[in-house]
Write an enzyme that holds these catalytic residues in place. Structure first.
Site, PDB file in Angstrom:
ATOM      1  CE1 TYR A   1      26.909  -4.944 -28.331  1.00 25.11           C
ATOM      2  CE2 TYR A   1      24.700  -5.859 -28.082  1.00 25.11           C
ATOM      3  CZ  TYR A   1      25.592  -5.042 -28.757  1.00 25.11           C
ATOM      4  OH  TYR A   1      25.165  -4.318 -29.846  1.00 25.11           O
TER       5      TYR A   1
ATOM      6  NE  ARG B   1       9.531  -7.604 -31.553  1.00 26.27           N
ATOM      7  CZ  ARG B   1       9.674  -6.298 -31.751  1.00 26.27           C
ATOM      8  NH1 ARG B   1      10.468  -5.596 -30.961  1.00 26.27           N
ATOM      9  NH2 ARG B   1       9.038  -5.692 -32.718  1.00 26.27           N
TER      10      ARG B   1
ATOM     11  NE  ARG C   1      23.399  -5.217 -36.819  1.00 26.67           N
ATOM     12  CZ  ARG C   1      22.747  -4.204 -36.240  1.00 26.67           C
ATOM     13  NH1 ARG C   1      23.417  -3.271 -35.605  1.00 26.67           N
ATOM     14  NH2 ARG C   1      21.440  -4.136 -36.286  1.00 26.67           N
TER      15      ARG C   1
ATOM     16  CG  PHE D   1       9.328   6.905 -20.068  1.00 28.44           C
ATOM     17  CD1 PHE D   1       9.453   7.342 -21.374  1.00 28.44           C
ATOM     18  CD2 PHE D   1      10.467   6.451 -19.415  1.00 28.44           C
ATOM     19  CE1 PHE D   1      10.678   7.324 -22.026  1.00 28.44           C
ATOM     20  CE2 PHE D   1      11.699   6.434 -20.057  1.00 28.44           C
ATOM     21  CZ  PHE D   1      11.800   6.873 -21.362  1.00 28.44           C
TER      22      PHE D   1
END
Length: 411
Positions: A168, A212, A225, A285
């Site tokens: 997933y 979290r 969920r 980044f």
């Protein structure tokens, strides 16, 4: 949003927060004036100021491609998450979404707040997408197609095993890592990284978010969920929502620690990936230091089941400012691994596994030979005086009642 209390405890971070704010404003000035690009970058900031900030520091062409990729996949995620759309609508929409990005007329009414705005005005994103180079379009289309198919698969499938969990996370995040790596390579800035390393970079980010977001996800309406794998949480409780209740606090923390330990298995791959990057803007980044910091904060922390646990903005600004080389990256990962190691409970059922992974991370950082070469903060006396004056002004403003809120927003 930074509280006065945080400023008083960490006054040196105020200077860095202001520098980040200025850098963000300078980057905003470079956004093209065309309505579709204005829309795209304004939406990016509404979804995540932090992510928008690091994207806006990239070179122009890469900045546009990454922004577009993010918004296309955010729209895809909106379809997956919408509680009103039926499965009969979601599944074919997810599977065909990669074709919709070529259609300036396409839109779909779903989602709420910023997501609804994005979906209602998706023509701006399509217009931006069609201005990208052919190779960038091919990469974004491919990732969108693969992610849509993966999301459709999990619409009707629960996350039962750890393998399901990894699959997933690969579909919803790992593919983004692959897409970004391809965009970096297409720009000529970086070599093409192995898929396994790109996947690990994205999985650790996705997994720390899932950890979290426990409370937000379990309280989702009309139904929870559930992304924590049944194979892990079923060792501790009968139902995942049982972790919300105080009587299950010890079991909740033990399960949490196992989830964090699972996420930490990706760290050494991440260090390997980061060490190959050449472009400073791309390195900053990709430097996923905050993910490691958030995992260290979450470990053994019952507050994960009570509210939001995250790195304070000032510390995030500090790491962004001083993470310029891989030496800084190794140093930050080493520091957070030491923090996490100090929190390990010898009675936790996963202690040995957690300790083994942490020691492996620390060894990788030491073996790099770069720990003593990291950047160190240097504050000139004039800067310290300015910071203290700003803090004093804020305190006086608070005391005089000119501010109705006890927070000051910088970044």
């Amino acid at each position: 949003m930074v509280s006065l209390g945080e400023i008083l405890k960490h006054p040196d971070e105020l200077y860095l927060l202001l520098k980040v704010k200025m850098a963000a404003r300078n980057a905003e000035k470079q956004i093209p004036r065309q309505p579709h690009w204005r829309f795209c970058f304004s939406m990016l900031r509404k979804f995540s100021k932090t992510f928008a900030f690091v994207i806006e520091q990239l070179p122009t062409e890469l900045r546009h491609a990454v922004c577009t990729l993010y918004l296309v996949l955010r729209a895809l995620d909106t379809v997956e998450d919408d509680p009103i759309l039926s499965t009969d609508v979601k599944v074919p929409t997810l599977k065909s979404f990669h074709r919709n990005i070529y259609d300036k007329e396409w839109h779909l009414s779903c989602g709420t707040k910023e997501c609804k705005v994005l979906m209602d005005q998706f023509h701006h994103v399509s217009t931006a997408f069609l201005e990208l180079g052919n190779r960038c379009q091919e990469i974004i289309e491919d990732i969108t197609k693969r992610m849509g198919a993966g999301m459709a698969q999990f619409i009707c499938k629960e996350v039962e095993t750890i393998d399901d969990y990894d699959e997933y996370c690969h579909h919803v995040s790992g593919l983004i890592g692959l897409g970004l790596s391809n965009l970096f390579h297409t720009s000529g800035a970086e070599d093409l990284a192995p898929d396994s390393l790109c996947n690990s970079m994205a999985l650790i980010l996705q997994k720390q978010d899932i950890i979290r977001d426990y409370l937000e996800d379990i309280n989702e309406i009309p139904k929870p969920r559930m992304f924590w794998p049944h194979q892990i949480w079923s060792k501790y409780v009968d139902k995942l929502e049982d972790f919300k209740y105080e009587e299950n606090s010890m079991k909740a923390v033990q399960c949490l620690n196992e989830m964090v330990t699972n996420a930490l298995t990706h760290v050494e791959d991440c260090l390997t990936y980061m060490s190959t990057l050449r472009d400073p803007a791309i390195f900053r980044f990709c430097a996923i230091i905050m993910a490691m910091g958030n995992l260290a904060l979450c470990y053994n922390n019952i507050e994960v089941f009570r509210g939001v646990v995250k790195i304070r903005p000032g510390l995030a600004a500090k790491f962004w400012h001083y993470t310029r080389t891989m030496a800084d990256g190794y140093g930050a990962f080493y520091d957070f691994s030491c923090m996490l190691k100090s929190k390990i409970d010898k009675n936790d059922p996963n202690t040995n596994k957690t300790l083994s992974i942490i020691e492996g991370i620390q060894k990788a950082c030491r073996d790099s030979g770069l720990l003593n070469k990291r950047s160190e903060p240097r504050y000139r006396p004039a800067v310290v005086v300015v910071v203290l004056l700003i803090v004093l002004a804020i305190i006086l403003s608070q005391l005089s009642g000119r501010r109705s809120s006890n927070h000051c927003e910088f970044y």
